[in-house]
Design an enzyme around this catalytic site. Structure first.
Site, PDB file in Angstrom:
ATOM      1  N   GLU A   1       0.798  -1.229   0.000  1.00  0.00           N
ATOM      2  CA  GLU A   1       0.000   0.000   0.000  1.00  0.00           C
ATOM      3  C   GLU A   1       0.834   1.284   0.000  1.00  0.00           C
ATOM      4  O   GLU A   1       0.466   2.265   0.642  1.00  0.00           O
ATOM      5  CB  GLU A   1      -0.983  -0.014   1.180  1.00  0.00           C
ATOM      6  CG  GLU A   1      -2.002  -1.135   1.068  1.00  0.00           C
ATOM      7  CD  GLU A   1      -3.059  -1.112   2.165  1.00  0.00           C
ATOM      8  OE1 GLU A   1      -4.196  -1.506   1.889  1.00  0.00           O
ATOM      9  OE2 GLU A   1      -2.744  -0.714   3.305  1.00  0.00           O
ATOM     10  N   VAL A   2       1.929   1.264  -0.725  1.00  0.00           N
ATOM     11  CA  VAL A   2       2.619   2.528  -0.986  1.00  0.00           C
ATOM     12  C   VAL A   2       1.780   3.275  -2.023  1.00  0.00           C
ATOM     13  O   VAL A   2       1.526   2.760  -3.113  1.00  0.00           O
ATOM     14  CB  VAL A   2       4.048   2.288  -1.502  1.00  0.00           C
ATOM     15  CG1 VAL A   2       4.690   3.606  -1.925  1.00  0.00           C
ATOM     16  CG2 VAL A   2       4.889   1.615  -0.432  1.00  0.00           C
TER      17      VAL A   2
END
EC number: 3.2.1.52
Length: 639
Positions: A449-450
């Site tokens: 979830e960057v």
């Protein structure tokens, strides 16, 4: 317990032409004093967006799940009176009673914070459907209590159960193994009669143990007779699992002798379906005392699971003591109204904190290893690093705008910058301390979830991209992950991560283990790329997901509705081609803690689905039986 001075009630309403709808709030003043110039804060996983519209309130600020509002100027709230306001412009519609405010408090004009009671999210203008039973009554065709069900069970007659199983001849190591399972049983079932005796007893049944080279790894064999039970094993793990099976059989017979018997004939030949039989626990969003974590490890051992994935850091807190950086577990583990990290996910007026000392870690790791459970720690990088960046200011590019990107959870600029060399110095120190604490094969480094767009406003990141020929956020992430992989290799560790580690060019697949969580198809693609894979899709194995569509059923719903029957029946191998199946190392349940505000919530959401994943990890598809599982699962030990 005294009533709190304020009560915040909330409901969700539909809005024509806007699928996300809005919240209606009513704040009741129970304090006995008039207040003015106050603010109200609530935390909610259903967040407002930049398009927030308020009625009878002023929106002040939001940080991830933290929301702050004030009444109109000059408003006074008399004792016993209430203030109603509406908030539209949400980022998603509410679907369940846990999608509203999880906590709240009132900040008075003098800056003091007063606790506020919060109830469930109500539903306006529609039927609030009650929760449904999650399991059928169930039916046991074969009258034996076993969970997970063994690979092969050819059991004949059953009869009245013995008082206990008594060792005949045994080595000192075997006696120790028996006592280890005995102690496990006593911790999980404190009021139950012990299953074993190290010496002969009246009305006991003899138990003989024998080590044999023909059985490898966790495999074991049980042979039952009228007067004797024989357990053959090849390793310590096989001995433990065989003894656990005997304890389960005896436990069930005592629990209900009408439905469950103890065998007096037949055999069990058993070995696990997968090598990786895991359970993950997020301790960043909510902190669990060491005793609770230890009990969860006990439960994993009871169900023959062998991996405890300990998610120790995230945006909300850093929980692992690093002696070189003591502020990580003070500033970085404290959320509160006046703290650097604001209240989130059910926190209120009082600050909350908590971390695991290195002595705590050593204690848990030793306890787990004694039960053949490997502890795999996770430090989630480069994203999910708000707590880290709150402590270590030098890990941010000061030239980057402070809100240049936001994570999916709403945190601004929450990812460690790959262009800052201090980042790698910091992580080298962290890894150096971790390898002394965790003897596991892997260190899990997150990688999930960057936000797309991360670092693109950072001059230092732009310079690195130009120098190294990198493209975009995920090119930077791949550069970062490759350096991390090299750092782990230097320390004798392999890299484990979430499936996004493969993005932007990924890392070397050699020895790398990635967990496919977003959807099952991702696991197949990772295997095609040469990665070893653990299947943990949210649609089946995320235990925070809601278990029915009913409004009154608690839980998250981004991955859909995950009833226990689906978790049980889901086949993780799915459409894996035959030539890729060797890459699939196993399955894992994930316990994400955003919704776990109490032990009751935890037990409701985690059980019986943890038992379902345990059976999926151990038992071949051919021996699974949903009706049998439904009958046995309610008797599972809980936290």
């Amino acid at each position: 317990m005294a009533n709190l001075p304020f009560v915040l009630e909330n409901s969700w309403h539909a809005i024509e032409g806007d699928l996300t709808g809005g919240f209606s709030f009513v704040l009741h003043n129970m304090s006995g004093a008039e207040i003015s110039g106050f603010r109200v804060v609530y935390t909610s996983l259903t967040r407002v967006t930049s398009k927030v519209v308020c009625e009878n309130a002023v929106f002040l600020r939001r940080n991830a799940n933290f929301h702050e509002f004030s009444p109109p100027a000059g408003f006074k709230l008399a004792p016993g009176a209430s203030w109603s306001f509406k908030v539209d412009g949400l980022h998603r519609p509410a679907r369940h009673r846990t999608d509203g405010a999880k906590s709240a408090y009132v900040t008075l004009a003098d800056g003091t914070h007063k606790p506020c009671a919060v109830g469930d999210l109500m539903l306006e203008g529609a039927h609030s459907e009650p929760a449904h039973p999650l399991l059928p009554e169930g039916k046991v065709q074969t009258p034996y209590f076993l969970q997970p069900w063994p690979k092969s069970a050819a059991l004949g007659e059953g009869a009245a159960y013995p008082v206990a199983l008594c060792l005949t001849e045994a080595t000192a190591e075997e006696k120790e193994a028996v006592q280890k399972v005995q102690s496990l049983y006593q911790r999980l079932f404190e009021a139950a009669h012990v299953p074993f005796s190290l010496s002969p007893i009246h009305e006991g049944r003899d138990l003989s143990l024998s080590r044999t080279d023909s059985l490898t790894g966790p495999a074991y064999k049980l042979t039952f007779g009228v007067d004797k039970v024989a357990l053959s094993y090849g390793t310590d793990a096989g001995l433990q699992y065989g003894l656990t099976t005997l304890a389960q059989l005896l436990h069930g017979a005592r629990l209900d002798s009408g439905d469950y018997l103890f065998p007096v004939a037949g055999t069990i030949e058993d070995a696990p379906r997968y090598d990786w039989r895991g359970c993950h626990l997020d301790v960043s969003r909510q902190f669990y005392p060491l005793a609770d974590v230890s009990r969860l490890v006990d439960i994993l051992a009871w169900f023959k699971m062998n991996i405890f994935h300990w998610h120790l850091t995230d945006d909300e807190a850093w929980r692992l003591e690093i002696k070189a950086y003591p502020e990580l577990t003070t500033v970085g583990a404290t959320r509160g109204p006046d703290a650097i990290l604001l209240p989130q996910l059910g926190n209120g007026a009082e600050p909350v904190d908590g971390f695991y000392s290195q002595e705590d870690v050593k204690t848990l790791v030793a306890h787990a290893l004694s039960l053949n459970v490997e502890v795999v720690p996770e430090v989630d990088i480069p994203g999910h690093s708000t707590a880290t960046l709150a402590v270590l200011k030098n890990l941010s590019d000061g030239q980057e705008a402070p809100d240049s990107y936001h994570s999916v959870q709403g945190y601004p600029n929450n990812a460690l910058n790959p262009a800052i060399e201090d980042t790698y110095d910091f992580l080298a120190t962290v890894f150096d301390e971790m390898v002394e604490l965790f003897p596991c094969r892997y260190l899990h480094i997150g990688g999930d979830e960057v936000a797309d767009g991360s670092w693109l406003a950072s001059p230092r990141a732009k310079e690195l991209m130009q120098k190294e020929g990198l493209e975009g956020t995920f090119g930077l992430q791949s550069y970062f992950m490759k350096r991390i992989q090299d750092m782990l290799k230097e320390r004798g560790k392999l890299l484990a991560g979430w499936d996004e580690v493969s993005h932007g060019g990924g890392v070397s697949a050699d020895g790398t283990l990635l967990m496919a969580w977003q959807k099952p198809e991702v696991g197949i693609e990772l295997a095609r790329q040469g990665y070893d894979v653990v299947m943990t899709p949210g649609q089946a194995y995320y235990l925070d997901m809601v278990q029915s569509e009913a409004w009154q059923e608690p839980g998250a719903s981004w991955a859909g509705t995950v009833p226990p029957e689906h978790s049980y029946g889901y086949e993780a191998e799915g459409d894996f081609p035959e030539d890729l199946r060797a890459r699939m190392k196993g399955v894992q349940a994930c316990i994400w803690s955003e919704h776990f505000l109490s032990r009751g919530y935890f037990n409701h959401l985690v059980f019986p689905r943890l038992c379902a994943v345990a059976e999926a990890a151990w038992s071949p598809k051919s021996v699974k039986d949903w009706q049998r599982f439904a009958a046995l699962a309610p008797h599972s030990p809980k936290l």
